[in-house]
Motif scaffolding. Structure first.
Motif: not given
Length: 218
Positions: A44, A51, A53, A55, A147, A212, A214, A216
């Motif tokens: 993370w 934000r 992210d 993975s 993504s 992955h 993301r 927000d």
């Protein structure tokens, strides 16, 4: 034992670099007293602007030769958040092997509208091949998920567990929040219970995969 799989954490590393908080977790998803289903490494990255992210690198345990039902991120958000707009396959529910009545576009829905009243409560409301999804309250506050690879997205007033254990729609009880999910992949709907085995194109049978996502805050 998929429905009883729990996270087992092996190691956690946390730190800050270049203005980003970084959390690295090595773990497994494993039913109690059974071998792990998946071994995972999740990272993370969190910044100061809201934000996140995520993975993930995942590998099936040796000997796990059957298909996975699904893999993704699920959250129970506060009740005021119940609206959604998404760019993906809609406007009705859609899955890898069940989307001929859908089309790609930008659509809006709500946790209540997204529920399909089947004769028996069951899996429902996912939107296949989503590229971006926004979930928000009446004031437009919430989150946006995106993504690089298309994912499945949905939201409901009921949890997966509630849909599984109840035999009739009138028995369903709303969850304390809005259940939202972002799935890297989901096995096709068809199964040996109602027909032949899924053809390979619709099976979630990857031995290894990476993802992955993301998120927000909006």
């Amino acid at each position: 034992g998929y429905d009883r799989a729990l996270p087992k954490v092996y190691s956690v590393k946390a730190g800050i670099k270049d203005g980003l908080a970084r959390l690295q977790v090595k773990m497994a998803l494993s039913p109690i007293y059974l071998q792990p289903v998946l071994r995972l490494e999740a990272v993370w990255l969190i910044d100061g602007q809201g934000r996140l992210d995520l993975s993930v690198k995942a590998e099936k345990s040796e000997g796990m030769d059957w298909d996975l039902p699904r893999f993704g991120l699920r959250a129970l958000l506060k009740k005021p958040i119940h609206w959604a707009s998404y760019y993906g396959c809609g406007p009705e529910e859609s899955y890898a092997d069940k989307h001929q009545a859908s089309r790609m576009g930008r659509f809006e829905t709500s946790a209540k509208e997204n529920y399909e009243p089947y004769l028996k409560p069951q899996e429902t409301g996912s939107h296949w091949h989503t590229l971006e999804a926004l979930v928000e309250d009446d004031q437009g506050c919430g989150l946006k998920a995106s993504s690089e690879k298309p994912f499945s997205f949905g939201l409901l007033e009921y949890t997966r567990e509630e849909l599984t254990k109840k035999a009739h729609a009138f028995e369903l009880e709303e969850a304390a929040g809005t259940e939202v999910w972002f799935d890297y992949k989901m096995n096709g709907i068809g199964s040996n219970s109602c027909g032949p085995r899924l053809i390979k194109a619709y099976r979630f049978d990857e031995k290894r995969f990476s993802w992955h996502l993301r998120i927000d805050m909006i």
